[in-house]
Design an enzyme around this catalytic site. Structure first.
Site, mmCIF file in Angstrom:
data_model
loop_
_atom_site.group_PDB
_atom_site.id
_atom_site.type_symbol
_atom_site.label_atom_id
_atom_site.label_comp_id
_atom_site.label_asym_id
_atom_site.label_seq_id
_atom_site.Cartn_x
_atom_site.Cartn_y
_atom_site.Cartn_z
ATOM 1 N N GLY A 141 -1.355 -1.320 3.881
ATOM 2 C CA GLY A 141 -0.846 0.038 3.854
ATOM 3 C C GLY A 141 -1.865 0.985 3.258
ATOM 4 O O GLY A 141 -2.869 0.567 2.670
ATOM 5 N N GLY A 146 -0.013 -5.190 4.627
ATOM 6 C CA GLY A 146 0.705 -4.682 5.775
ATOM 7 C C GLY A 146 0.166 -5.187 7.100
ATOM 8 O O GLY A 146 0.898 -5.240 8.096
ATOM 9 N N GLU A 199 -1.700 -8.495 -3.309
ATOM 10 C CA GLU A 199 -1.010 -7.441 -4.053
ATOM 11 C C GLU A 199 -1.073 -7.583 -5.573
ATOM 12 O O GLU A 199 -1.080 -6.579 -6.289
ATOM 13 C CB GLU A 199 0.459 -7.382 -3.605
ATOM 14 C CG GLU A 199 0.679 -6.742 -2.254
ATOM 15 C CD GLU A 199 0.347 -7.661 -1.086
ATOM 16 O OE1 GLU A 199 0.389 -7.197 0.065
ATOM 17 O OE2 GLU A 199 0.060 -8.849 -1.322
ATOM 18 N N ASP A 241 4.780 -8.111 -0.157
ATOM 19 C CA ASP A 241 5.936 -7.538 0.532
ATOM 20 C C ASP A 241 5.762 -7.746 2.031
ATOM 21 O O ASP A 241 5.177 -8.732 2.448
ATOM 22 C CB ASP A 241 6.113 -6.063 0.148
ATOM 23 C CG ASP A 241 5.000 -5.167 0.664
ATOM 24 O OD1 ASP A 241 3.860 -5.648 0.847
ATOM 25 O OD2 ASP A 241 5.259 -3.968 0.904
#
Length: 358
Positions: free
Chosen positions: A69, A117, A140, A148
């Site tokens: 992301g 992402g 992350e 995620d």
């Protein structure tokens, strides 16, 4: 549109295939909210289009599919106390589910860098292709965040405790190890991707794969299973570190050193999220949990600090708060899993989630 006037997602159909190209090569094709929406809209339209039998996603440029992301935007949002990131994650996680439940073959070219992402828009697909250039990771914890985009779901399904090792350390893996961990399905040499992409316009996926897939070069994780499975089976991050240091294995000591540089809070929340994901079962339930965790991280100090240190100032010296594992309490961890009330993400799930839909 990107600031230089270029479309951030290129869409076209050729033959029986719809092609999605993430088009921010200077930013390693990092996902913006607009990109997520555009991909989702295209997939929705093509799923009901009888002329489109297969969908393929790839990244522009030579460096990778997608590095994740747009964390600079997340940094600004976290500092401002905003909610734009929560809105982004809500749409992104819905896209992850659409990909996982897509009724047509969804081919992801996981060439080069595929992180965060980027894993979300590829590893949930039904045909996941890696090359000798692939570097797949959920990094992350290094920015004070938690895996995620369904990452905790994917990693808990890896053999033994390989997924726990990758989630906590954030280490990137190559083709063979991505295949071993269930993050990919097929190996295709990078030089053949152009021909494979062209062939998909006129031939079914199964025929194209037979023409282009081959055996991946050897990986590293298979021979490390013994110490990884033992060390990461521990109940706490502290005990995992102790086992790594006591193992007498050089690679295990390196893993302990890697963990020492990560956010202590992110490490503990990640381990709790993984253990919970093992029991939640479906991707939908795990993404609902990840949404709670992500929203909580947005207001915690380590996310903005981690992005500052790694991406903004690039001094690589984050000041985590709390600074040590011992200072992170059970209550600190539990806060990340607290219900969101009306802000909860609620996702429908299939009756038979393990069925391949095509």
């Amino acid at each position: 549109m990107s600031p230089d006037g270029q479309d951030e997602v290129l869409l076209h159909t050729e033959g029986h295939t719809g092609y999605v190209t993430l088009n921010r090569p200077k930013a390693l094709n990092a996902l913006s909210h607009t990109m997520v929406r555009r991909v989702d809209e295209a997939l929705a339209a093509w799923e009901d289009d009888p002329a489109v039998e297969t969908v393929l996603i790839r990244g522009a440029g030579e460096r990778g599919l997608c590095a994740g992301g747009d964390i600079r935007s997340i940094y600004e949002d976290a500092r401002a106390g905003g909610s734009a990131s929560a809105d982004f994650w809500r749409d992104e996680y819905r896209l992850n589910v659409r990909i996982a439940r897509y009724r047509k073959p969804y081919v992801a070219l996981m060439d080069g860098i595929v992180m965060g992402g980027g894993v979300g828009v590829s590893a949930h697909g039904s045909v996941r292709i890696v090359t000798e250039r692939s570097r797949v990771a959920m990094p992350e914890t290094g920015i004070g965040f938690v895996p995620d985009v369904g990452g905790t779901h994917l990693l808990t399904r890896a053999p033994g405790r390989l997924g726990t090792h990758l989630a906590l350390t954030g280490n990137a893996v190559g083709a063979a190890d991505a295949l071993l961990c269930g993050l990919a399905d097929h190996f295709v040499p990078a030089a053949r991707l152009g021909a494979l992409t062209a062939d998909l316009a006129r031939s079914p996926v199964t025929e194209v794969l037979v023409r282009h897939t081959t055996e991946a070069p050897p990986g590293e994780l298979a021979e490390r299973r013994e110490w990884i499975d033992h060390c990461y089976a521990a109940d706490t991050v502290e005990e995992i570190v102790d086992r790594l240091l006591a193992s007498g294995v050089t690679a295990a000591k390196e893993a302990a050193d890697t963990l020492a540089a990560k956010s202590p809070t992110a490490l503990k929340v990640t381990l709790a999220a993984l253990r919970s994901a093992e029991q939640l079962g479906t991707l939908e339930r795990v993404l609902e949990q990840e949404y709670r965790v992500s929203c909580a991280a947005l207001s915690a100090p380590d996310l903005a600090e981690g992005i500052r240190a790694q991406v903004i100032d690039k001094d690589r010296t984050p000041h985590w708060a709390p600074a040590t594992l011992a200072e992170v309490t059970d209550d600190d961890v539990a806060r990340f899993f607290a219900p969101l009330g009306e802000r909860e993400l609620r996702l429908a799930g299939p009756d038979s989630p393990e069925e391949v839909p095509w």
